[in-house]
Design a protein around this motif. Structure first.
Motif, PDB file in Angstrom:
ATOM      1  N   MET A   1       0.784  -1.221  -0.027  1.00 31.61           N
ATOM      2  CA  MET A   1       0.021   0.058  -0.041  1.00 31.61           C
ATOM      3  C   MET A   1       0.823   1.406  -0.124  1.00 31.61           C
ATOM      4  SD  MET A   1      -3.452  -0.891   2.242  1.00 31.61           S
ATOM      5  CE  MET A   1      -3.970   0.453   1.341  1.00 31.61           C
ATOM      6  N   SER A   2       0.396   2.248  -0.534  1.00 27.47           N
ATOM      7  CA  SER A   2       1.244   3.491  -0.823  1.00 27.47           C
ATOM      8  C   SER A   2       1.480   4.535   0.275  1.00 27.47           C
ATOM      9  CB  SER A   2       0.645   4.435  -2.122  1.00 27.47           C
ATOM     10  OG  SER A   2      -0.604   4.726  -1.773  1.00 27.47           O
ATOM     11  N   ASN A   3       0.432   4.447   1.194  1.00 31.19           N
ATOM     12  CA  ASN A   3       0.742   5.382   2.452  1.00 31.19           C
ATOM     13  C   ASN A   3       0.034   5.017   3.523  1.00 31.19           C
ATOM     14  OD1 ASN A   3      -2.072   6.541   2.095  1.00 31.19           O
ATOM     15  ND2 ASN A   3      -1.479   7.971   0.415  1.00 31.19           N
ATOM     16  N   ALA A   4       0.284   5.948   4.537  1.00 32.42           N
ATOM     17  CA  ALA A   4      -0.123   5.504   6.160  1.00 32.42           C
ATOM     18  C   ALA A   4      -2.022   5.740   6.035  1.00 32.42           C
ATOM     19  CB  ALA A   4       0.290   6.608   6.961  1.00 32.42           C
ATOM     20  N   LEU A   5      -2.389   6.658   5.125  1.00 28.59           N
ATOM     21  CA  LEU A   5      -3.855   7.050   5.070  1.00 28.59           C
ATOM     22  C   LEU A   5      -4.594   5.623   4.488  1.00 28.59           C
ATOM     23  CD1 LEU A   5      -6.419   8.648   5.323  1.00 28.59           C
ATOM     24  CD2 LEU A   5      -5.767   9.610   3.024  1.00 28.59           C
ATOM     25  N   GLU A   6      -3.887   5.211   3.359  1.00 30.56           N
ATOM     26  CA  GLU A   6      -4.360   4.034   2.917  1.00 30.56           C
ATOM     27  C   GLU A   6      -4.460   2.684   3.926  1.00 30.56           C
ATOM     28  OE1 GLU A   6      -2.512   3.392  -0.679  1.00 30.56           O
ATOM     29  OE2 GLU A   6      -3.699   5.020  -1.894  1.00 30.56           O
ATOM     30  N   GLN A   7      -3.447   2.717   4.649  1.00 30.87           N
ATOM     31  CA  GLN A   7      -3.213   1.779   5.516  1.00 30.87           C
ATOM     32  C   GLN A   7      -4.410   1.782   6.518  1.00 30.87           C
ATOM     33  OE1 GLN A   7      -2.079  -1.293   5.632  1.00 30.87           O
ATOM     34  NE2 GLN A   7       0.028  -1.353   4.562  1.00 30.87           N
ATOM     35  N   ILE A 102      -9.439  -9.889   1.233  1.00 30.06           N
ATOM     36  CA  ILE A 102      -9.694  -8.505   0.769  1.00 30.06           C
ATOM     37  C   ILE A 102      -8.412  -8.028   1.373  1.00 30.06           C
ATOM     38  CG2 ILE A 102     -10.803  -6.665   1.677  1.00 30.06           C
ATOM     39  CD1 ILE A 102     -12.676  -8.517   0.194  1.00 30.06           C
ATOM     40  N   GLN A 103      -7.699  -8.330   2.166  1.00 33.54           N
ATOM     41  CA  GLN A 103      -6.552  -7.534   2.767  1.00 33.54           C
ATOM     42  C   GLN A 103      -5.377  -8.100   1.568  1.00 33.54           C
ATOM     43  OE1 GLN A 103      -4.862  -8.591   6.349  1.00 33.54           O
ATOM     44  NE2 GLN A 103      -3.407  -7.159   6.417  1.00 33.54           N
ATOM     45  N   GLU A 107      -3.787  -4.994  -0.660  1.00 33.67           N
ATOM     46  CA  GLU A 107      -2.473  -4.551  -0.484  1.00 33.67           C
ATOM     47  C   GLU A 107      -1.503  -4.786  -1.681  1.00 33.67           C
ATOM     48  OE1 GLU A 107      -1.375  -6.919   3.258  1.00 33.67           O
ATOM     49  OE2 GLU A 107      -1.872  -5.316   4.348  1.00 33.67           O
ATOM     50  N   THR A 108      -1.972  -5.670  -2.552  1.00 33.65           N
ATOM     51  CA  THR A 108      -1.275  -6.123  -3.832  1.00 33.65           C
ATOM     52  C   THR A 108      -1.857  -5.290  -5.072  1.00 33.65           C
ATOM     53  OG1 THR A 108      -2.565  -8.017  -4.496  1.00 33.65           O
ATOM     54  CG2 THR A 108      -0.479  -8.349  -3.217  1.00 33.65           C
ATOM     55  N   LEU A 114     -14.135 -11.669 -10.828  1.00 31.48           N
ATOM     56  CA  LEU A 114     -15.198 -11.557 -11.391  1.00 31.48           C
ATOM     57  C   LEU A 114     -16.222 -10.132 -11.379  1.00 31.48           C
ATOM     58  CD1 LEU A 114     -16.536 -15.192 -11.131  1.00 31.48           C
ATOM     59  CD2 LEU A 114     -15.592 -14.164 -12.829  1.00 31.48           C
ATOM     60  N   ASN A 115     -16.602  -9.799 -10.250  1.00 29.88           N
ATOM     61  CA  ASN A 115     -17.679  -9.217 -10.205  1.00 29.88           C
ATOM     62  C   ASN A 115     -17.339  -7.802  -9.408  1.00 29.88           C
ATOM     63  OD1 ASN A 115     -19.800 -10.834 -11.353  1.00 29.88           O
ATOM     64  ND2 ASN A 115     -19.110 -12.027  -9.374  1.00 29.88           N
ATOM     65  N   TYR A 116     -16.296  -7.281  -8.938  1.00 31.02           N
ATOM     66  CA  TYR A 116     -16.199  -6.088  -8.202  1.00 31.02           C
ATOM     67  C   TYR A 116     -14.866  -5.183  -8.806  1.00 31.02           C
ATOM     68  CZ  TYR A 116     -19.117  -9.098  -5.321  1.00 31.02           C
ATOM     69  OH  TYR A 116     -20.110  -9.581  -4.811  1.00 31.02           O
ATOM     70  N   ASP A 117     -15.364  -3.991  -8.701  1.00 27.94           N
ATOM     71  CA  ASP A 117     -14.188  -2.951  -9.372  1.00 27.94           C
ATOM     72  C   ASP A 117     -13.084  -3.030  -8.277  1.00 27.94           C
ATOM     73  OD1 ASP A 117     -15.487  -2.612 -11.532  1.00 27.94           O
ATOM     74  OD2 ASP A 117     -16.845  -0.793 -10.598  1.00 27.94           O
ATOM     75  N   HIS A 118     -13.430  -3.152  -7.123  1.00 30.45           N
ATOM     76  CA  HIS A 118     -12.650  -3.269  -5.796  1.00 30.45           C
ATOM     77  C   HIS A 118     -12.709  -4.204  -4.763  1.00 30.45           C
ATOM     78  CE1 HIS A 118     -10.079  -1.225  -2.610  1.00 30.45           C
ATOM     79  NE2 HIS A 118      -9.445  -0.559  -3.686  1.00 30.45           N
ATOM     80  N   PRO A 119     -11.870  -4.709  -4.186  1.00 31.96           N
ATOM     81  CA  PRO A 119     -12.058  -5.850  -3.184  1.00 31.96           C
ATOM     82  C   PRO A 119     -12.779  -5.262  -2.121  1.00 31.96           C
ATOM     83  CG  PRO A 119      -9.749  -5.692  -3.721  1.00 31.96           C
ATOM     84  CD  PRO A 119     -10.384  -4.487  -4.384  1.00 31.96           C
TER      85      PRO A 119
END
Length: 168
Positions: A1-7, A102-103, A107-108, A114-119
């Motif tokens: 992950m790119s930054n602390a906010l995203e984490q 999901i994690q 993180e990768t 199949l069905n979701y734009d984002h986990p």
């Protein structure tokens, strides 16, 4: 992950998943004796069958969307399991599988297959789906004369959403 906010956001979302599973298991453990066989009406799934359906849905969703995290999918979806501890074990297992999927995908930076734009969308769908069945379970218990009152359920369910980490 790119930054602390995203984490921090991922941590909060995974915490919401953990709380949601705890609430579901708490509801299971609050079901009065004989309540696992309760149905909202004739032809509806039993309380037990709804719990095992939720476990099945979690496992199938991970198999379809992030198969590298998949566990064993139950052969049947709507199973009338009489042992609440067995159901709790299944729910805790599938909660760990979903959390890892999901994690791992977030993180990768990998989308779901199949069905979701984002986990995170899978996580939200599962929480919504389980909230739907939570209401059905309470209705089935009430219809069967075995209600779990809001005073009984509140500390086991709603109150868990309000707890701040580190609060006593």
């Amino acid at each position: 992950m790119s930054n602390a906010l995203e984490q921090g956001l991922l941590g909060a979302l995974l915490d919401s998943w953990d709380r949601s599973n705890t609430i579901l298991v708490n509801l299971l453990r609050a079901v009065p004796e004989g309540g696992l066989a309760a149905r909202a009406m004739e032809g509806s799934p039993s309380v037990s069958e709804m719990f095992t359906h939720m476990h099945h849905e979690r496992m199938v969703s991970v198999l379809e969307e992030a198969p590298e995290f998949a566990g064993t999918v139950p052969a049947e979806e709507w199973v009338a399991e009489a042992d609440p501890e067995r159901i709790a074990k299944m729910l805790n297992e599938s909660a760990r599988v979903v959390r890892a999927a999901i994690q791992g995908r977030v993180e990768t930076g990998r989308a779901m297959d199949l069905n979701y734009d984002h986990p995170i969308l899978l996580l939200q769908l599962l929480i919504f789906h389980e909230g739907y069945h939570h209401g059905q379970i309470k209705l089935a218990l009430k219809a069967a004369g075995k209600p779990v009152t809001n005073d009984e359920a509140g500390p086991l369910t709603w109150d868990l959403w309000r707890i701040k980490k580190g609060a006593s």
